[in-house]
Design a protein around this motif. Structure first.
Motif, PDB file in Angstrom:
ATOM      1  N   MET B   1       0.754  -1.270   0.010  1.00  0.00           N
ATOM      2  CA  MET B   1       0.056   0.017  -0.015  1.00  0.00           C
ATOM      3  C   MET B   1       0.800   1.221   0.121  1.00  0.00           C
ATOM      4  N   LYS B   2       0.721   2.183  -0.946  1.00  0.00           N
ATOM      5  CA  LYS B   2       1.042   3.292  -1.055  1.00  0.00           C
ATOM      6  C   LYS B   2       0.553   4.545  -0.271  1.00  0.00           C
ATOM      7  N   TYR B   3       1.279   5.375   0.454  1.00  0.00           N
ATOM      8  CA  TYR B   3       0.378   6.300   1.247  1.00  0.00           C
ATOM      9  C   TYR B   3       0.648   7.632   0.527  1.00  0.00           C
ATOM     10  N   SER B   4      -0.260   8.496   0.375  1.00  0.00           N
ATOM     11  CA  SER B   4      -0.382   9.716  -0.222  1.00  0.00           C
ATOM     12  C   SER B   4      -1.480  10.709   0.396  1.00  0.00           C
ATOM     13  N   ILE B   5      -1.685  11.994  -0.372  1.00  0.00           N
ATOM     14  CA  ILE B   5      -2.901  12.456   0.262  1.00  0.00           C
ATOM     15  C   ILE B   5      -4.323  11.855  -0.427  1.00  0.00           C
ATOM     16  N   PHE B   6      -3.976  11.164  -1.474  1.00  0.00           N
ATOM     17  CA  PHE B   6      -4.921  10.377  -2.322  1.00  0.00           C
ATOM     18  C   PHE B   6      -5.548   9.262  -1.547  1.00  0.00           C
ATOM     19  N   SER B   7      -4.624   8.729  -1.027  1.00  0.00           N
ATOM     20  CA  SER B   7      -4.999   7.409  -0.033  1.00  0.00           C
ATOM     21  C   SER B   7      -5.690   7.560   1.066  1.00  0.00           C
ATOM     22  N   LEU B   8      -5.230   8.717   1.752  1.00  0.00           N
ATOM     23  CA  LEU B   8      -5.686   9.166   2.855  1.00  0.00           C
ATOM     24  C   LEU B   8      -7.182   9.782   2.584  1.00  0.00           C
ATOM     25  N   ALA B   9      -7.548  10.358   1.285  1.00  0.00           N
ATOM     26  CA  ALA B   9      -8.853  10.843   1.008  1.00  0.00           C
ATOM     27  C   ALA B   9      -9.778   9.664   0.562  1.00  0.00           C
ATOM     28  N   ARG B  10      -9.229   8.879  -0.095  1.00  0.00           N
ATOM     29  CA  ARG B  10     -10.054   7.579  -0.524  1.00  0.00           C
ATOM     30  C   ARG B  10     -10.575   6.784   0.906  1.00  0.00           C
ATOM     31  N   ALA B  11      -9.373   6.815   1.803  1.00  0.00           N
ATOM     32  CA  ALA B  11      -9.830   6.054   2.921  1.00  0.00           C
ATOM     33  C   ALA B  11     -10.709   6.649   3.841  1.00  0.00           C
ATOM     34  N   ALA B  12     -10.531   8.253   3.825  1.00  0.00           N
ATOM     35  CA  ALA B  12     -11.516   8.790   4.617  1.00  0.00           C
ATOM     36  C   ALA B  12     -12.904   8.895   4.035  1.00  0.00           C
ATOM     37  N   LEU B  13     -13.101   8.812   2.446  1.00  0.00           N
ATOM     38  CA  LEU B  13     -14.402   8.734   2.109  1.00  0.00           C
ATOM     39  C   LEU B  13     -15.230   7.400   2.290  1.00  0.00           C
ATOM     40  N   SER B  14     -14.223   6.473   2.723  1.00  0.00           N
ATOM     41  CA  SER B  14     -15.040   5.046   2.732  1.00  0.00           C
ATOM     42  C   SER B  14     -14.998   4.805   4.132  1.00  0.00           C
ATOM     43  N   GLY B  15     -14.939   5.811   4.994  1.00  0.00           N
ATOM     44  CA  GLY B  15     -15.194   5.471   6.505  1.00  0.00           C
ATOM     45  C   GLY B  15     -13.695   4.804   7.112  1.00  0.00           C
ATOM     46  N   HIS B  16     -12.743   4.932   6.518  1.00  0.00           N
ATOM     47  CA  HIS B  16     -11.595   4.573   7.410  1.00  0.00           C
ATOM     48  C   HIS B  16     -11.569   2.842   7.337  1.00  0.00           C
ATOM     49  N   LYS B  17     -12.511   2.107   6.346  1.00  0.00           N
ATOM     50  CA  LYS B  17     -12.711   0.660   6.720  1.00  0.00           C
ATOM     51  C   LYS B  17     -11.815  -0.073   5.558  1.00  0.00           C
ATOM     52  N   ASN B  18     -10.903   0.557   4.717  1.00  0.00           N
ATOM     53  CA  ASN B  18     -10.154  -0.079   3.944  1.00  0.00           C
ATOM     54  C   ASN B  18      -8.684  -0.294   4.145  1.00  0.00           C
ATOM     55  N   TRP B  19      -8.168   0.230   5.339  1.00  0.00           N
ATOM     56  CA  TRP B  19      -6.768   0.213   5.537  1.00  0.00           C
ATOM     57  C   TRP B  19      -6.396  -1.199   5.581  1.00  0.00           C
ATOM     58  N   ARG B  20      -5.057  -1.567   5.060  1.00  0.00           N
ATOM     59  CA  ARG B  20      -4.607  -2.998   5.349  1.00  0.00           C
ATOM     60  C   ARG B  20      -3.425  -2.712   6.006  1.00  0.00           C
ATOM     61  N   PRO B  21      -2.964  -4.097   6.633  1.00  0.00           N
ATOM     62  CA  PRO B  21      -1.740  -4.046   7.519  1.00  0.00           C
ATOM     63  C   PRO B  21      -0.678  -3.296   6.552  1.00  0.00           C
ATOM     64  N   THR B  22       0.270  -2.690   7.277  1.00  0.00           N
ATOM     65  CA  THR B  22       1.107  -1.973   6.460  1.00  0.00           C
ATOM     66  C   THR B  22       2.300  -2.872   6.121  1.00  0.00           C
ATOM     67  N   TRP B  23       2.744  -3.812   6.817  1.00  0.00           N
ATOM     68  CA  TRP B  23       3.675  -4.903   6.402  1.00  0.00           C
ATOM     69  C   TRP B  23       3.287  -6.242   6.394  1.00  0.00           C
ATOM     70  N   ARG B  24       3.823  -7.330   5.944  1.00  0.00           N
ATOM     71  CA  ARG B  24       3.441  -8.525   5.882  1.00  0.00           C
ATOM     72  C   ARG B  24       4.138  -9.425   7.312  1.00  0.00           C
ATOM     73  N   ASP B  25       3.207 -10.034   7.960  1.00  0.00           N
ATOM     74  CA  ASP B  25       3.628 -11.001   8.924  1.00  0.00           C
ATOM     75  C   ASP B  25       4.021 -12.383   8.395  1.00  0.00           C
ATOM     76  N   ALA B  26       5.295 -12.502   8.098  1.00  0.00           N
ATOM     77  CA  ALA B  26       5.464 -13.762   7.339  1.00  0.00           C
ATOM     78  C   ALA B  26       5.752 -14.876   8.005  1.00  0.00           C
ATOM     79  N   ALA B  27       5.541 -16.278   7.498  1.00  0.00           N
ATOM     80  CA  ALA B  27       6.065 -17.325   8.018  1.00  0.00           C
ATOM     81  C   ALA B  27       7.636 -17.746   7.634  1.00  0.00           C
ATOM     82  N   PRO B  28       8.380 -18.439   8.337  1.00  0.00           N
ATOM     83  CA  PRO B  28       9.950 -18.601   7.908  1.00  0.00           C
ATOM     84  C   PRO B  28       9.895 -19.627   6.627  1.00  0.00           C
ATOM     85  N   LYS B  29      10.862 -19.190   5.822  1.00  0.00           N
ATOM     86  CA  LYS B  29      11.208 -20.188   4.790  1.00  0.00           C
ATOM     87  C   LYS B  29      12.331 -20.998   5.192  1.00  0.00           C
TER      88      LYS B  29
END
Lengths: 91, 417
Positions: B1-29
């Motif tokens: 997910m790339k953060y910008s003024i547009f991603s903030l506005a989009r999230a605001a307009l959709s009630g902040h329900k679409n934020w995703r985890p900012t990083w991936r919690d991985a299992a070991p290879k």
């Protein structure tokens, strides 16, 4: 943390100064550079029960050997350091 | 997910329900080119620089708890590059320059605030020492200004200038210094590293090293199984001696507890970071309004992540000597972190004597400001097998060679650095 000095009784931590691990022994004068390097710089840095030197500067001015757990700060024994006296660290 | 003024506005307009985890919690290879032990600021920064600057993306960061749960989340968030000795001066300025572009590089708001770091002096001798350090900084292209009392009275009229024992004569100001939001630094590096393919593996405690017949480290044993590695780098702060011991090494390090404190929120008071020069007290004000401050380490070996009252009293006395008006502000929280105090007060970033194992340790209580620089030079060492020029003096064998970098001149007594 409070330390029970064998000479003064239980006292607050602020009266004491810490020197460090009591285990390192000063090497003989002819022991060589590696032995001195080991003594001066390398430490076991124990996570658990450790024997260490404290100085009771705010009390009897004796050097003490304190057995303390570095994970919990629990003190299990306090005794006079060998040869204890002002400004004299026991062997 | 790339953060910008547009991603903030989009999230605001959709009630902040679409934020995703900012990083991936991985299992070991099964295997990675590089495994970093320690998911704090330094470990995650190292992983990000490996992926972004040195093209090594098959990287894992192993964290025994959750990322940022150690010292990265326990410091007083100060950033600065006001050091005076060769080795330190250039390295911390490299780090300062990386702070200045971090948020753009990572696409993450780390709230880097260059509000200035002011070291106060209280005697003629201290003024001369500060002038000399300031000159060293300026010769090396770093900003420093020596301010007299009149200038300080305009900036900070509430300081206790007429303190009978420690009158404030002036200060050395680095305007580019300041603070950053410590948790966001961790999350920002995790965010950017994860996006480049780095696996961030939590609840994964290293319990040993796997070695080949020649003794070379070939991987790590963990609470989540064996993980193979081309190279292993450790960035574990207060646990450095314990991890190194698994590879049979003893380090010139003691682990000590450092406490930090935050007061209840008050209205904006402190415009910058300031330090009391006649004791040990440093303070800034967070954006929430709390005074964030600290002082000396407790002074005894500890892994307990909590300290004792004498240091708390000493720190608060330092605060009262400097700013008497904070006397009625209530303390809100207090906590402790475990510092890897080295024998000369300077970090170690070097290959270890064990082939395949690389050490990033000995940060004492200056690790936070070093986060980006440490990550950069450690990634350089891991990728190229040679020290970056700004970290060339942070060698493990410097104690044997008599090449210590002892900024305070205290000698081999870790609790005095």
């Amino acid at each position: 943390m409070r330390i029970t000095c064998p000479f003064c009784g239980e006292r607050e931590l602020g009266e004491f100064t810490y020197l460090g691990d009591a285990k390192p022994q000063r090497p003989a004068a002819d022991a060589g550079e590696d032995a001195v390097y080991n003594y001066v710089y390398l430490r076991d840095n124990i996570a658990g029960v450790m024997s260490e030197h404290w100085y009771h500067g705010g009390g009897c001015r004796a050097w003490l050997k304190v057995t303390r757990n570095t994970l919990t700060h629990e003190i299990s024994a306090v005794e006079a350091a060998a040869g204890a006296g002002a400004a004299k660290v026991g062997a | 997910m790339k953060y910008s003024i547009f991603s903030l506005a989009r999230a605001a307009l959709s009630g902040h329900k679409n934020w995703r985890p900012t990083w991936r919690d991985a299992a070991p290879k099964d295997r990675y080119d590089v495994v970093i032990i320690g998911g704090g600021g330094h470990g995650l920064a190292t992983a990000w620089f490996l992926a972004s600057e040195f093209g090594i993306r098959n990287v894992a960061v192993l964290e025994k708890g959750w990322i940022g749960s150690g010292n990265a989340g326990r410091n007083t968030t100060i950033i600065r590059s006001n050091y005076g000795l060769p080795g330190n001066t250039g390295f911390y300025e490299l780090s300062m320059k990386l702070w200045e572009r971090m948020e753009q590089d990572l696409n993450y708001n780390a709230m880097v605030s260059q509000r200035g770091v002011l070291n106060l002096y209280h005697s003629d001798a201290q003024r001369d020492a500060f002038a000399r350090r300031g000159n060293t900084m300026r010769i090396n292209g770093i900003d420093a200004e020596l301010l007299d009392q009149a200038a300080l009275r305009k900036m900070l009229p509430f300081l206790n200038f007429e303190n009978a024992r420690f009158p404030i004569q002036g200060g050395l100001l680095q305007r580019r210094g300041g603070t950053a939001r410590h948790d966001a630094v961790v999350w920002g590096y995790a965010h950017a590293a994860s996006a480049l393919g780095v696996d961030i593996i939590q609840n994964c405690e290293v319990t040993g090293f796997t070695r080949d017949a020649n003794g070379k480290v070939t991987g790590v044993e963990t609470s989540r199984g064996k993980i193979g590695a081309g190279k292993v780098g450790m960035a574990v702060a207060g646990s450095s001696s314990r991890v190194a011991a698994m590879a049979g090494l003893r380090l010139p390090i003691e682990s000590h507890v450092l406490q930090a404190f935050v007061s209840e929120a008050i209205k904006p008071l402190l415009p910058n970071v300031m330090t009391f020069g006649a004791g040990h007290f440093y303070v800034s004000q967070s954006d929430k309004g709390g005074l964030v401050f600290g002082g000396d380490i407790d002074g005894y070996n500890s892994y307990a992540q909590r300290g004792n009252l004498p240091v708390m009293e000493d720190v608060c006395e330092g605060g009262m000597a400097l700013i008497p008006m904070i006397g009625r502000v209530r303390l809100l929280r207090q906590w402790g972190g475990i510092m890897d105090m080295s024998m000369d007060g300077t970090p170690i970033i070097d290959k270890s004597p064990v082939d395949g194992l690389y050490i990033n340790a000995g940060w004492c209580y200056g690790g936070f400001k070093a986060t980006p620089g440490s990550g950069f030079v450690f990634a350089h060492l891991l990728a190229r097998d040679q020290s970056h020029k700004e970290a060339a003096l942070f060698r493990l064998d410097r104690f044997q060679r008599g090449a210590m970098i002892d900024e305070k001149g205290q000698g081999a007594q870790p609790n005095l650095h």
